[in-house]
Motif scaffolding. Sequence first.
Motif, PDB file in Angstrom:
ATOM      1  N   LEU A 178       0.845  -1.203   0.000  1.00 45.71           N
ATOM      2  CA  LEU A 178       0.000   0.000   0.000  1.00 45.71           C
ATOM      3  C   LEU A 178       0.877   1.249   0.000  1.00 45.71           C
ATOM      4  N   ALA A 226       1.245  12.583   3.334  1.00 49.09           N
ATOM      5  CA  ALA A 226       0.050  12.044   2.654  1.00 49.09           C
ATOM      6  C   ALA A 226      -0.070  10.549   2.898  1.00 49.09           C
ATOM      7  N   ARG A 229      -1.461  10.224   6.304  1.00 49.88           N
ATOM      8  CA  ARG A 229      -2.856  10.700   6.360  1.00 49.88           C
ATOM      9  C   ARG A 229      -3.816   9.743   5.622  1.00 49.88           C
ATOM     10  N   PHE A 230      -3.367   9.219   4.466  1.00 52.45           N
ATOM     11  CA  PHE A 230      -4.289   8.436   3.622  1.00 52.45           C
ATOM     12  C   PHE A 230      -4.120   6.921   3.753  1.00 52.45           C
ATOM     13  N   ILE A 231      -2.994   6.467   4.303  1.00 53.30           N
ATOM     14  CA  ILE A 231      -2.806   5.008   4.443  1.00 53.30           C
ATOM     15  C   ILE A 231      -2.761   4.632   5.941  1.00 53.30           C
ATOM     16  N   PRO A 278      -6.056   5.747   8.263  1.00 49.07           N
ATOM     17  CA  PRO A 278      -7.274   4.951   7.984  1.00 49.07           C
ATOM     18  C   PRO A 278      -7.100   3.470   8.288  1.00 49.07           C
ATOM     19  N   GLN A 279      -5.909   2.942   8.054  1.00 51.59           N
ATOM     20  CA  GLN A 279      -5.695   1.525   8.327  1.00 51.59           C
ATOM     21  C   GLN A 279      -5.673   1.227   9.828  1.00 51.59           C
ATOM     22  N   ARG A 309      -7.551   2.903  11.990  1.00 56.92           N
ATOM     23  CA  ARG A 309      -8.654   3.588  12.644  1.00 56.92           C
ATOM     24  C   ARG A 309      -9.383   2.721  13.671  1.00 56.92           C
ATOM     25  N   GLY A 325     -11.806  -4.076   7.088  1.00 58.76           N
ATOM     26  CA  GLY A 325     -10.835  -5.103   6.705  1.00 58.76           C
ATOM     27  C   GLY A 325     -10.011  -4.729   5.485  1.00 58.76           C
TER      28      GLY A 325
END
Lengths: 365, 318
Positions: free
Chosen positions: B208, B221, B224-226, B229-230, B232, B316
């Motif tokens: 990822l 980024a 922030r984006f990987i 969220p992963q 969370r 998931g």
Amino acid sequence: MADVAFKGVEKSFGNVTVIHGVDIDIADGELVVFVGPSGCGKSTLLRMLAGLEENTGGEITIGDDVVSGLPPKDRDIAMVFQNYALYPHMTVAENIGFPLRMQGMSAAERRQRVTEAAGLLGLETYLERYPRELSGGQRQRVAVGRAIVRKPRAFLFDEPLSNLDAALRVQMRKEVKLLHRRLGATMIFVTHDQVEAMTLADRIVVLRAGRVEQIGTPDDIYRRPANSFVAGFIGSPPINLIAGTVELRSGSAVLVPEADPALAFPLPPEFDLAPGCRITLGIRPENLILVPAGKGRDLEGIIVFCENSGQESAVTLELGGLQLVASLWGDEPPAIGDRSGLEVRPAHILLFDDSGTRLKRNGET
Amino acid sequence: MTTRMRAQPGERPDIVSGRSRRFMTEGPGFALLMLLPALLVLGFVIGLPMIKAVILSFDTITFRRPAAAGTYGVHNYARLMSDPDAWGAVLRSALYMLGTVAGSVSLALGAALLTHRVIRLRALARLTFLLPWTVPAVVTALVWGVMYDGNFGVINRLLDFVPFVNGQDWLIDRQTALAALIVAQVWNEFPVAYIFFLAGLHSIPEELYEAAKIDRAGAFARFRFITLPQLRYIIAVIVILLMILGFKAFPIIFILTGGGPAGATETLTVLTYNTAFRSLDFSYSATLGILAVLVSIVLVLGYLRVMARADTGKGGAV
């Protein structure tokens, strides 16, 4: 789009060198496939081009720019990974639009580009779904969508079809080929599957142990392999390789196999062969023809195994101490234990010297 | 002597004993039987005190009016509604909880991000961040008590080197006492979150990040984006766990300030203790305890909800 070049590229991990001075030139708009057995360095080469690994020697260029040492984001390439590498918490639309978002593109423009890419791949109805709600083939299409949406200088594919089932793999192969035609993009595709390499490539790069064994069109690689490794790696069922010694019998050169000196394979006269030299004869299964036994045949054997795939049967014959595989197309497969004669199509005989290099026929360029 | 008869063909078999046998062998009977000893012990050590506390909260057992014992009613709950000390304690508990959660989560996430890619001295780096967890809360409190000391504490000694900043009586000043306790609590409990985050970071597929790098995402980024969220669901679980820990925190506060100065650090748990063992008002203390249980139940429900969402795979990976 741009051309891509590897110039004397090397890669070492500590004292271990895994890529030994590789030179490859890829023309703008070409689809080149890197193929080779596991551990040959094909994925490492691709990852060095992407900037995910640093080359420890040589130079990589994309277009006119030397990209060695640049981070991936400054190379303007897109890559499709073996396990898709989709962002699981993002929808299909967000996944495809992510590279555009990173470029700072406005939401409206992004939406338009994502819709275009999705249309090209038949993903319009899945845009609001999450990757976990998609099948393997759909996920792979999303990964391709994320690559094409950005219009990069080159597309890299790292064994993208290896996780798909056989039928889907054939379909996706076709789609990649059509996509290449439609986009006219420079594409570099890594695979260990020689069928994938043969069917997709404009040119194939065959690698072994970090070295290029041959670069050529699929036809070149198949019919005029540079050496016995390439000949053995490409082709299914694999080529028959018979090691032996050249002897003169009744004025004609024959190969006497090491495995069974009682046999003799006539050699075509277009080769300059000194009696006593050790060579390897290569003959592809489709160039061995099964004929009825008896009638004074030189080569005759017993059928010991038969692999029938419907359209083709790979028939294994035992000739004394040798086992050879012949392909039989369309016909009813023969019964195991039957005797059968064997004819070799001399025009298709390949000969390799002791070091494995293919010997050229007289007059061949 | 009884003899057992086999059911002959055409005869009605013994349905009742068949059912009860099935209940024990195929149904939940055997499982219940095996769980029974544990359930009895749990009922004895958890259930009984709870029931006793509820009864106590309606009683009037206080050393100030020993004769009133046995007078049952809702008077303690009525008093709770209008008791500014109790609601002040709830507010301080909430502040303490939020402070420790924010501090522990950010410190643990930072430490996990720093150490999860470390290759050399990896074990040492991780051990360093796990060490505070191995220290008992009482020892943590005593050590921080010495460090916070206004005269010879190391914190004030270090602040001597910082221009324009003066040392404080950290635990005696009403303005700083609660914050000082939060810092000690964070030091003691952030390793719990650190371990979770480290495991979470390891479970994010490297591909990822590689895909994001190729998609031109910079380091921030990618975080922030990987990463975020992963993580969370792990973050949500940790936040709620730490909220529960923070809300019922007791030893560090009790040892360092005992709720002082002048109630500035008197959280609900400390007030409950002080009401019972300093004011000797056991029934009102039980009422405060019931309030703490109710708040904890709300937090636990939140935790269960997050766990259920994570289990259904809504977060998931592919």
